[in-house]
Design a protein around this motif. Structure first.
Motif, PDB file in Angstrom:
ATOM      1  N   LEU A 190       8.782  11.404  -8.804  1.00  0.00           N
ATOM      2  CA  LEU A 190       8.090  12.227  -9.786  1.00  0.00           C
ATOM      3  C   LEU A 190       7.001  12.995  -9.051  1.00  0.00           C
ATOM      4  O   LEU A 190       6.246  12.414  -8.268  1.00  0.00           O
ATOM      5  CB  LEU A 190       7.489  11.354 -10.881  1.00  0.00           C
ATOM      6  N   ALA A 191       6.930  14.306  -9.276  1.00  0.00           N
ATOM      7  CA  ALA A 191       5.937  15.140  -8.598  1.00  0.00           C
ATOM      8  C   ALA A 191       5.503  16.257  -9.521  1.00  0.00           C
ATOM      9  O   ALA A 191       6.210  16.627 -10.469  1.00  0.00           O
ATOM     10  CB  ALA A 191       6.514  15.717  -7.302  1.00  0.00           C
ATOM     11  N   SER A 192       4.325  16.803  -9.241  1.00  0.00           N
ATOM     12  CA  SER A 192       3.827  17.960  -9.981  1.00  0.00           C
ATOM     13  C   SER A 192       3.568  19.094  -9.005  1.00  0.00           C
ATOM     14  O   SER A 192       3.375  18.872  -7.802  1.00  0.00           O
ATOM     15  CB  SER A 192       2.547  17.617 -10.744  1.00  0.00           C
ATOM     16  N   ALA A 193       3.549  20.311  -9.521  1.00  0.00           N
ATOM     17  CA  ALA A 193       3.318  21.485  -8.681  1.00  0.00           C
ATOM     18  C   ALA A 193       1.817  21.714  -8.541  1.00  0.00           C
ATOM     19  O   ALA A 193       1.133  21.933  -9.540  1.00  0.00           O
ATOM     20  CB  ALA A 193       3.992  22.706  -9.283  1.00  0.00           C
ATOM     21  N   PRO A 194       1.263  21.674  -7.334  1.00  0.00           N
ATOM     22  CA  PRO A 194      -0.183  21.870  -7.155  1.00  0.00           C
ATOM     23  C   PRO A 194      -0.676  23.209  -7.684  1.00  0.00           C
ATOM     24  O   PRO A 194      -1.814  23.311  -8.150  1.00  0.00           O
ATOM     25  CB  PRO A 194      -0.364  21.770  -5.637  1.00  0.00           C
ATOM     26  N   VAL A 237       6.573  19.402  -3.787  1.00  0.00           N
ATOM     27  CA  VAL A 237       6.536  20.791  -4.229  1.00  0.00           C
ATOM     28  C   VAL A 237       5.565  21.560  -3.350  1.00  0.00           C
ATOM     29  O   VAL A 237       4.460  21.072  -3.043  1.00  0.00           O
ATOM     30  CB  VAL A 237       6.112  20.897  -5.707  1.00  0.00           C
ATOM     31  N   ASP A 238       5.956  22.745  -2.935  1.00  0.00           N
ATOM     32  CA  ASP A 238       5.114  23.599  -2.109  1.00  0.00           C
ATOM     33  C   ASP A 238       3.770  23.820  -2.798  1.00  0.00           C
ATOM     34  O   ASP A 238       3.715  24.041  -4.018  1.00  0.00           O
ATOM     35  CB  ASP A 238       5.819  24.937  -1.880  1.00  0.00           C
ATOM     36  N   ILE A 244       9.505  26.326  -4.647  1.00  0.00           N
ATOM     37  CA  ILE A 244       9.953  25.690  -3.412  1.00  0.00           C
ATOM     38  C   ILE A 244       9.814  24.181  -3.585  1.00  0.00           C
ATOM     39  O   ILE A 244       8.714  23.649  -3.730  1.00  0.00           O
ATOM     40  CB  ILE A 244       9.127  26.171  -2.206  1.00  0.00           C
ATOM     41  N   ILE A 245      10.957  23.527  -3.594  1.00  0.00           N
ATOM     42  CA  ILE A 245      10.994  22.093  -3.885  1.00  0.00           C
ATOM     43  C   ILE A 245      11.817  21.396  -2.806  1.00  0.00           C
ATOM     44  O   ILE A 245      12.890  21.871  -2.417  1.00  0.00           O
ATOM     45  CB  ILE A 245      11.621  21.826  -5.273  1.00  0.00           C
ATOM     46  N   TYR A 246      11.304  20.268  -2.335  1.00  0.00           N
ATOM     47  CA  TYR A 246      12.012  19.422  -1.385  1.00  0.00           C
ATOM     48  C   TYR A 246      12.479  18.165  -2.111  1.00  0.00           C
ATOM     49  O   TYR A 246      11.728  17.564  -2.885  1.00  0.00           O
ATOM     50  CB  TYR A 246      11.097  19.029  -0.227  1.00  0.00           C
ATOM     51  N   SER A 278      10.219   9.394   1.454  1.00  0.00           N
ATOM     52  CA  SER A 278       8.984  10.100   1.129  1.00  0.00           C
ATOM     53  C   SER A 278       8.959  11.461   1.809  1.00  0.00           C
ATOM     54  O   SER A 278       9.419  11.598   2.956  1.00  0.00           O
ATOM     55  CB  SER A 278       7.769   9.274   1.572  1.00  0.00           C
ATOM     56  N   ILE A 279       8.432  12.455   1.092  1.00  0.00           N
ATOM     57  CA  ILE A 279       8.235  13.800   1.641  1.00  0.00           C
ATOM     58  C   ILE A 279       6.840  14.264   1.237  1.00  0.00           C
ATOM     59  O   ILE A 279       6.449  14.128   0.073  1.00  0.00           O
ATOM     60  CB  ILE A 279       9.271  14.809   1.118  1.00  0.00           C
ATOM     61  N   ILE A 280       6.080  14.803   2.194  1.00  0.00           N
ATOM     62  CA  ILE A 280       4.796  15.423   1.860  1.00  0.00           C
ATOM     63  C   ILE A 280       4.705  16.776   2.552  1.00  0.00           C
ATOM     64  O   ILE A 280       5.238  16.975   3.648  1.00  0.00           O
ATOM     65  CB  ILE A 280       3.594  14.547   2.260  1.00  0.00           C
ATOM     66  N   VAL A 281       4.034  17.720   1.880  1.00  0.00           N
ATOM     67  CA  VAL A 281       3.825  19.069   2.396  1.00  0.00           C
ATOM     68  C   VAL A 281       2.331  19.269   2.601  1.00  0.00           C
ATOM     69  O   VAL A 281       1.532  18.987   1.695  1.00  0.00           O
ATOM     70  CB  VAL A 281       4.372  20.131   1.432  1.00  0.00           C
ATOM     71  N   ASP A 282       1.942  19.744   3.774  1.00  0.00           N
ATOM     72  CA  ASP A 282       0.534  19.964   4.068  1.00  0.00           C
ATOM     73  C   ASP A 282      -0.045  20.981   3.077  1.00  0.00           C
ATOM     74  O   ASP A 282       0.498  22.074   2.930  1.00  0.00           O
ATOM     75  CB  ASP A 282       0.381  20.479   5.502  1.00  0.00           C
TER      76      ASP A 282
END
Length: 735
Positions: A190-194, A237-238, A244-246, A278-282
Motif C-alpha cells: 500500500l502506498a500513496s503519491a507524495p 510512487v515517484d 510513475i509507479i514501481y 521493498s522499493i523506495i524512491v529518493d
C-alpha cells in the motif's frame, strides 16, 4: 470515573495475598478519589498523560488504574482486561504526519495499536476486520486529514489465499469499515503519491489497484490477464509524477509511467526469480531507486532502467524485507532483513550490521523530527527502539502483546504466582512468570533453547516442568534443564514431525519472513516413536498429576514419573499411540488421542477403552472432574459421562463449537470451557448440578483458569486477559 479535564473510564484493580482481584466500579467525580486511595494508583487519561499517587497502607495490596474506554459512563461495561506478556510479532509502523510522536502499529493478529509518546508505550486501538488472522503490513495516514487511516491486510490461513482487504477509519483508528471494492483481496502493499495525497496504490495477489479519491473507490491498473504482474509485494510512487509507479512482485519488478496504461519489466541487473520485498524512491532525486529482493539489495541511478547489486550485505541476510531512508539524511538507508538490521551512511556503498542476526525486521520507522529515534517492528521481539540512530536497540513493548499462549500452571503455594508457555517466539518466548496474578510478567526461559512450550505443570514437590516439541524440561532455580539428561536421552534428538494443528499454529505467525514466494512445504508425518526408560523426546502435549505421579501425554506415548519429573518411563498397559491429552482426579486417569480415550480407575494399574459418543469424530479437549466424570470436547460441543462411557450427556446451555479447552476446577467444583465458536464466550459448569455460568469476555479464548477469586484466560493471539470483579468502591476502606 470522570476527570475534570476530560472524561475517561477507569477500573481500579486490587490484588490480595491470595491472588484475588477486585475492580471498583464507583468513584467520585473529578478524580479526587484517586488521591484518597489507600495504595499506589496510576491513572492514564485518553490523551496519554498519567498521574501517580502513592499512599500505601498495606504492602500486599497493589492497585492499578486502567483506561478502559474514553467517554464510557459506566465501568461495569468493561470487558476483560489484557495484561501481556508484552511482545510478539509486530508488522508495520506509521506516523501521524502532523505529530511524529503519534504512531500506529500493525500486528499479525488484526490489531492496530497506537502510541502517543513515540513508541515508549502502546495501547490497543481496534481490531480490524473483527478477525484474529489478519496481517496488518501496511498503514497509511492521510496527510490532509490525520483522522483518516487506510490499512491493508492479508490472511494467514494460506500464504497465497486471496483474502483480506482494505479497511478505512475516519476517527483516528477507533472504528473501521471494509472497502467494498477491495473486499477479499490479499493486500500485500500500500502506498500513496507524495505529490497528490488523494492517490493511493494497492498491491494484491491479483495485481495493482489505484484510488484517486483517498481510498473511496479502486480500479485495477495492471493488465488483468498479464502472466507476470500479480503477487505484488511492494510499491513505490515517484515523488513528483504520480503516474510513475514501481511494483515489485514475487517474480521481479515492473514500472509504469502513464498510470498503469502500459507496464515495463525493469529486471536488468537483478538475479532472475527474485521476490521483490521493498522499493523506495529518493524524494529529492527520483531517478535513484532502491530495491530489495530475496537475492539482495539493488540500486538504480536511472529510474530503474538498470540495477546494480549492492555489496556489503552477507548472503545469509540478503532477504531484505524493508528499506527505509532517513528523511533528514537521504544517504542513510536502513535495510531490515531476516538476519538483522543493516545501515549505510553513504547511499549503499558500505553497510554495517547494527543488531544481532537473530532479529527479523518487518518494518523500520525513522522519526522525521529526530532521526536518532528509530523503531523496528520485528517478528517475536515486538518493537525495538533506538535513540542513537540505530547503533543500539532496546525493547519498547509496554502495552503491546501478540503472544500465542498454549500452556498454564499455577503455583500451589503462592496463589498469585502463575506460569504460562508460548509458541512461535523462539528465544523471545518460552515461559513467562507472573507474581501478581497475571497483571505483570517476566520471561523465564533460560535453558529452553528457543523451544515452543505446549504444556506446564508443577510437581508435588513444587518443581515446574515444561513440555516442548523436543522433550521435557525441569526448572532449577531460574534456569531450565532437560529432564533425563543424566540418562543419556537419545530420543531427545529423534525427529518429530509436526501435527496438522502444529503446522497451522506455526504457519499462522510465520508471515512473509518465513515463506518463499507463497509456497510452504509440509513434511511427511513420521512414525510414532515410543520412549524407552530414560529417553525423553518428541512433543509433550499435556501433563496431569495422579497423587505423587506425574503423567505426560506425548507423541511417543504416555510417560510417567515418580521422581518429580527427573526420570521418566512409559506408562504400561496403553496402546502405542500419539496421546494428545491426559487428565486425572485422585486415582482416576484418562488419556486421549485424537480418536480414542483410555481410562484407569486405579492410578494407572489397569486401563480400558471408553466408547465415544457416535457424533465425535475428533477429540479436541479432555478433563476428569472430582466426581470421576470424564469430559470431552470436539468440533460440535461438550460431552460428559458419569458411567465411564456407557452413556454420554450433552449440556444444552453450553452452545459451543470447536472446543479448545476443558479444565476441572475441583476447588470450586466446576468445569471451565472455552471454544473457538462463539469465540468470546467462556463457560463454567457446576459439576454437581450442571448449572452453567457464562461470561462475555470480548476476546477469542484458548483456555480459562482460576487465580484466587477471579479468572484469567489465554487468548488465541493476544496474550493473557483477566476477569474484572466489580465491587463497590466503599470496600477500599476495608484495606
Amino acid at each position: 470515573m470522570y476527570s475534570k479535564e476530560r472524561s475517561c473510564t477507569i477500573a481500579v484493580v486490587g490484588l490480595g495475598k491470595d491472588g484475588s482481584m477486585r475492580f471498583l466500579d464507583r468513584a467520585k467525580r473529578g478524580c479526587p478519589f484517586l488521591e484518597a486511595s489507600s495504595t499506589a494508583i496510576l491513572l492514564e487519561r485518553p490523551d496519554g498523560t498519567k498521574t501517580l499517587n502513592c499512599r500505601p497502607r498495606r504492602l500486599y495490596l497493589l492497585w492499578i488504574a486502567l483506561i478502559v474506554g474514553p467517554l464510557c459512563p459506566r465501568a461495569n461495561a468493561v470487558s476483560w482486561f489484557a495484561f501481556g506478556p508484552d511482545g510478539g510479532s509486530a508488522r508495520s509502523i506509521a506516523a501521524d504526519p502532523r505529530d511524529p510522536a503519534h504512531l500506529y502499529l500493525g500486528a499479525a493478529n488484526g490489531w492496530i495499536y497506537q502510541s502517543r509518546n513515540g513508541g515508549k508505550n502502546w495501547n490497543r486501538l481496534a481490531r480490524v476486520g473483527n478477525r484474529d488472522d489478519l496481517v496488518i503490513d501496511n498503514i497509511l495516514v492521510d496527510p490532509e486529514d490525520p483522522r483518516h487511516l487506510v490499512v491493508g491486510g492479508w490472511v494467514l490461513a494460506e500464504l497465497n489465499h486471496p483474502d483480506g482487504g482494505i479497511f478505512v477509519s475516519r476517527d483516528a483508528g477507533i472504528s473501521w469499515t471494509s472497502q467494498p471494492a477491495m473486499q477479499g483481496q490479499s493486500i500485500r502493499a500500500l502506498a500513496s503519491a507524495p505529490s497528490d495525497p488523494k492517490i493511493f496504490i494497492a498491491g494484491t495477489l491479483e495485481g495493482v489497484f489505484r484510488s484517486t479519491d483517498s481510498g473511496a473507490h479502486w480500479l485495477r491498473i495492471s493488465p488483468k490477464d498479464n502472466e507476470e504482474i500479480h503477487e505484488v509485494e511492494s510499491l513505490a510512487v515517484d515523488p513528483v509524477d504520480p503516474n510513475i509507479i514501481y511494483a515489485g512482485t514475487w517474480h521481479l519488478p515492473w514500472k509504469t509511467t502513464d498510470g498503469g496504461a502500459n507496464w515495463t519489466s525493469i529486471k536488468q541487473g537483478i538475479i532472475e526469480d527474485s521476490d521483490v520485498f521493498s522499493i523506495i524512491v529518493d524524494p529529492k532525486q527520483p531517478n535513484v531507486v532502491y530495491l530489495s529482493a530475496c537475492s539482495g539489495i539493488y540500486k538504480s541511478d536511472d529510474g530503474g532502467a538498470k540495477f546494480v547489486k549492492v555489496q556489503g550485505i552477507p548472503s545469509a541476510a540478503r532477504r531484505t524485507l524493508v528499506l527505509t531512508q532517513d528523511p533528514k539524511n537521504l544517504d542513510t538507508v536502513f535495510a531490515g532483513t531476516t538476519e538483522g538490521l543493516y545501515r549505510t551512511f553513504d547511499a549503499g556503498k558500505y553497510w554495517m550490521q547494527t543488531t544481532g542476526a537473530d532479529v527479523i525486521v518487518n518494518d523500520v520507522y525513522v522519526d522525521p523530527a529526530n532521526s536518532k529515534h528509530v523503531l523496528l517492528a520485528t517478528d517475536r521481539r515486538g518493537v525495538l527502539a533506538s535513540d542513537d540512530g540505530g547503533d543500539t536497540f532496546l525493547p519498547s513493548n509496554a502495552g503491546f502483546s501478540a503472544r500465542q499462549i498454549t500452556a498454564y500452571s499455577a503455583d500451589a503455594k503462592h496463589a498469585a504466582t502463575v506460569y504460562i508457555g508460548v509458541v512461535n517466539d523462539k528465544d523471545s518466548g518460552g515461559v513467562f512468570v507472573s507474581h501478581t496474578g497475571g497483571l505483570s510478567w517476566s520471561q523465564l526461559s533460560d535453558g529452553l533453547d528457543g523451544h515452543d512450550v505446549f504444556s506446564l505443570v508443577q510437581t508435588p514437590n513444587g518443581t515446574m516442568l515444561a513440555g516442548t516439541e523436543r522433550g521435557i524440561y525441569r526448572l532449577k532455580d531460574t534456569a531450565w534443564q532437560r529432564a533425563g539428561d543424566d540418562a543419556k536421552p537419545a530420543a531427545a534428538t529423534l525427529p518429530s514431525a509436526p501435527s496438522a494443528q502444529q503446522t497451522k499454529a506455526v504457519h499462522k505467525v510465520a508471515g512473509r519472513s518465513t515463506v518463499t514466494r507463497g509456497r510452504r512445504v509440509v513434511q511427511p508425518r513420521a512414525a510414532v516413536a515410543i520412549a524407552k526408560p530414560g529417553e525423553i523426546g518428541g512433543s509433550v502435549y499435556g501433563f496431569a498429576l495422579a497423587g505423587d505421579t506425574v503423567l505426560a501425554a506425548t507423541s511417543q506415548g504416555v510417560l510417567q514419573s515418580t521422581s518429580n519429573g527427573d526420570k521418566w518411563s512409559p506408562e504400561k498397559g496403553l496402546p502405542q499411540e500419539e496421546w494428545r491429552f491426559v487428565a486425572a482426579s485422585k486415582q482416576t486417569i484418562a488419556v486421549a488421542s485424537l480418536h480414542m480415550v483410555e481410562i484407569s480407575n486405579d492410578g494407572g494399574g489397569t486401563w480400558r477403552s471408553i466408547v465415544l459418543p457416535p457424533r465425535v469424530s475428533q477429540i479436541f479437549a479432555l478433563a476428569v472432574d472430582g466426581h470421576r466424570e470424564v469430559w470431552i470436547g470436539d468440533r460440535d460441543g461438550v460431552y460428559v459421562t458419569s458411567d465411564q462411557g456407557v452413556s454420554w450427556q450433552t449440556l444444552a446451555r453450553v452452545v459451543v463449537r470447536s472446543v479448545n479447552s476443558i479444565f476441572s476446577d475441583e476447588q470450586a467444583d466446576r468445569v471451565l470451557v472455552t471454544a473457538r465458536d462463539p469465540a468470546t464466550v467462556a463457560y463454567a459448569v457446576d459439576t454437581k448440578t450442571k448449572q452453567v455460568t457464562t461470561w462475555e469476555t470480548g476476546w477469542n479464548l484458548r483456555f480459562l483458569r482460576p487465580v484466587g477469586d477471579h479468572l484469567v484466560a489465554a487468548t488465541l493471539f493476544d496474550g493473557i486477559v483477566v476477569q474484572p470483579r466489580m465491587v463497590d468502591s466503599s470496600e477500599i476502606a476495608k484495606h
